[in-house]
Design a protein around this motif. Sequence first.
Motif, PDB file in Angstrom:
ATOM      1  N   ARG A 268      38.011 -33.749 142.004  1.00 54.18           N
ATOM      2  CA  ARG A 268      36.834 -33.234 142.698  1.00 54.18           C
ATOM      3  C   ARG A 268      36.599 -31.763 142.373  1.00 54.18           C
ATOM      4  NH1 ARG A 268      37.015 -34.865 148.683  1.00 54.18           N
ATOM      5  NH2 ARG A 268      34.968 -33.882 148.646  1.00 54.18           N
ATOM      6  N   LEU A 269      37.663 -30.983 142.246  1.00 52.49           N
ATOM      7  CA  LEU A 269      37.509 -29.576 141.880  1.00 52.49           C
ATOM      8  C   LEU A 269      37.045 -29.439 140.430  1.00 52.49           C
ATOM      9  CD1 LEU A 269      40.554 -28.128 143.787  1.00 52.49           C
ATOM     10  CD2 LEU A 269      38.186 -27.389 144.084  1.00 52.49           C
ATOM     11  N   ALA A 270      37.534 -30.298 139.541  1.00 50.59           N
ATOM     12  CA  ALA A 270      37.105 -30.268 138.137  1.00 50.59           C
ATOM     13  C   ALA A 270      35.613 -30.578 138.028  1.00 50.59           C
ATOM     14  CB  ALA A 270      37.922 -31.248 137.307  1.00 50.59           C
ATOM     15  N   HIS A 271      35.140 -31.469 138.866  1.00 50.11           N
ATOM     16  CA  HIS A 271      33.714 -31.801 138.873  1.00 50.11           C
ATOM     17  C   HIS A 271      32.883 -30.572 139.248  1.00 50.11           C
ATOM     18  CE1 HIS A 271      30.150 -34.279 139.191  1.00 50.11           C
ATOM     19  NE2 HIS A 271      29.923 -33.768 140.395  1.00 50.11           N
ATOM     20  N   GLU A 272      33.398 -29.751 140.152  1.00 47.38           N
ATOM     21  CA  GLU A 272      32.684 -28.551 140.613  1.00 47.38           C
ATOM     22  C   GLU A 272      32.849 -27.356 139.676  1.00 47.38           C
ATOM     23  OE1 GLU A 272      30.679 -28.173 143.342  1.00 47.38           O
ATOM     24  OE2 GLU A 272      30.885 -30.322 143.712  1.00 47.38           O
ATOM     25  N   LEU A 273      34.057 -27.175 139.123  1.00 47.70           N
ATOM     26  CA  LEU A 273      34.371 -25.950 138.392  1.00 47.70           C
ATOM     27  C   LEU A 273      34.451 -26.103 136.876  1.00 47.70           C
ATOM     28  CD1 LEU A 273      37.115 -24.606 140.808  1.00 47.70           C
ATOM     29  CD2 LEU A 273      34.815 -23.688 140.521  1.00 47.70           C
ATOM     30  N   GLY A 274      34.689 -27.299 136.372  1.00 45.46           N
ATOM     31  CA  GLY A 274      34.855 -27.505 134.938  1.00 45.46           C
ATOM     32  C   GLY A 274      36.275 -27.940 134.612  1.00 45.46           C
TER      33      GLY A 274
ATOM     34  N   GLN B 210      31.809 -18.275 139.639  1.00 50.38           N
ATOM     35  CA  GLN B 210      31.912 -18.337 141.105  1.00 50.38           C
ATOM     36  C   GLN B 210      33.099 -17.504 141.574  1.00 50.38           C
ATOM     37  OE1 GLN B 210      31.639 -22.277 142.814  1.00 50.38           O
ATOM     38  NE2 GLN B 210      30.724 -23.086 140.951  1.00 50.38           N
ATOM     39  N   ASP B 211      32.890 -16.721 142.624  1.00 52.80           N
ATOM     40  CA  ASP B 211      34.020 -15.953 143.156  1.00 52.80           C
ATOM     41  C   ASP B 211      34.788 -16.743 144.200  1.00 52.80           C
ATOM     42  OD1 ASP B 211      32.066 -15.821 145.112  1.00 52.80           O
ATOM     43  OD2 ASP B 211      32.450 -13.729 145.618  1.00 52.80           O
TER      44      ASP B 211
ATOM     45  N   ARG C 100      39.539 -18.967 146.200  1.00 58.42           N
ATOM     46  CA  ARG C 100      39.070 -17.691 145.640  1.00 58.42           C
ATOM     47  C   ARG C 100      39.362 -17.684 144.146  1.00 58.42           C
ATOM     48  NH1 ARG C 100      36.583 -15.687 149.644  1.00 58.42           N
ATOM     49  NH2 ARG C 100      37.560 -15.582 151.676  1.00 58.42           N
ATOM     50  N   CYS C 101      38.342 -17.362 143.365  1.00 55.43           N
ATOM     51  CA  CYS C 101      38.458 -17.417 141.905  1.00 55.43           C
ATOM     52  C   CYS C 101      38.281 -16.026 141.296  1.00 55.43           C
ATOM     53  CB  CYS C 101      37.406 -18.353 141.331  1.00 55.43           C
ATOM     54  SG  CYS C 101      37.506 -20.040 141.962  1.00 55.43           S
ATOM     55  N   LYS C 102      39.067 -15.775 140.276  1.00 54.27           N
ATOM     56  CA  LYS C 102      38.947 -14.554 139.493  1.00 54.27           C
ATOM     57  C   LYS C 102      39.188 -14.954 138.047  1.00 54.27           C
ATOM     58  CE  LYS C 102      40.331  -9.770 139.454  1.00 54.27           C
ATOM     59  NZ  LYS C 102      41.143  -8.735 140.090  1.00 54.27           N
ATOM     60  N   ALA C 103      38.159 -14.823 137.221  1.00 55.21           N
ATOM     61  CA  ALA C 103      38.191 -15.223 135.811  1.00 55.21           C
ATOM     62  C   ALA C 103      38.474 -16.722 135.725  1.00 55.21           C
ATOM     63  CB  ALA C 103      39.184 -14.394 135.021  1.00 55.21           C
ATOM     64  N   ASP C 104      39.621 -17.121 135.187  1.00 57.88           N
ATOM     65  CA  ASP C 104      39.914 -18.543 135.002  1.00 57.88           C
ATOM     66  C   ASP C 104      41.001 -19.059 135.945  1.00 57.88           C
ATOM     67  OD1 ASP C 104      42.004 -17.177 133.853  1.00 57.88           O
ATOM     68  OD2 ASP C 104      42.155 -18.476 132.107  1.00 57.88           O
ATOM     69  N   VAL C 105      41.267 -18.326 137.038  1.00 57.70           N
ATOM     70  CA  VAL C 105      42.292 -18.729 138.009  1.00 57.70           C
ATOM     71  C   VAL C 105      41.671 -18.783 139.402  1.00 57.70           C
ATOM     72  CG1 VAL C 105      44.492 -18.114 139.082  1.00 57.70           C
ATOM     73  CG2 VAL C 105      44.132 -17.690 136.643  1.00 57.70           C
ATOM     74  N   CYS C 106      41.946 -19.869 140.129  1.00 57.59           N
ATOM     75  CA  CYS C 106      41.495 -20.002 141.516  1.00 57.59           C
ATOM     76  C   CYS C 106      42.713 -20.332 142.378  1.00 57.59           C
ATOM     77  CB  CYS C 106      40.461 -21.113 141.657  1.00 57.59           C
ATOM     78  SG  CYS C 106      38.954 -20.856 140.703  1.00 57.59           S
TER      79      CYS C 106
END
Length: 113
Positions: free
Chosen positions: A70-76, A37-38, A48-54
């Motif tokens: 909640r973000l971990a649930h969405e992104l991993g 996801q960008d 805004r995400c780039k590689a493994d940093v948002c």
Amino acid sequence: MRSFIIAVAALAATGGPAMAETKPQNGWLTLSAPTTQDHIVFDGAVWRCKADVCRSTKVKSLPPLRSCKRLAHELGTITGFGYRGVSLSDAELAQCNPARIAKTPASEMAAAR
């Protein structure tokens, strides 16, 4: 004397908020694996995400651990998390990430019943 009191009152009224310490309103996180996801919209903030940093430039005033979960649930799995000037410890990050329960044949059979 009266003009002195008025001047002090005016200075206190205008100088108070300007001198108040402002708390950061941004957020950042690092993931254990790169995301595809960008960007993601979470509680009205764009991350805004780039590689493994948002990163987000402005986030709401919410409890950091709640937001992390909640973000971990969405992104991993999240390996680092900063929210409005607060960075989560390793123990808090362990609470943040969702528990991954491996399915075994016995648990799959119980779920089928």
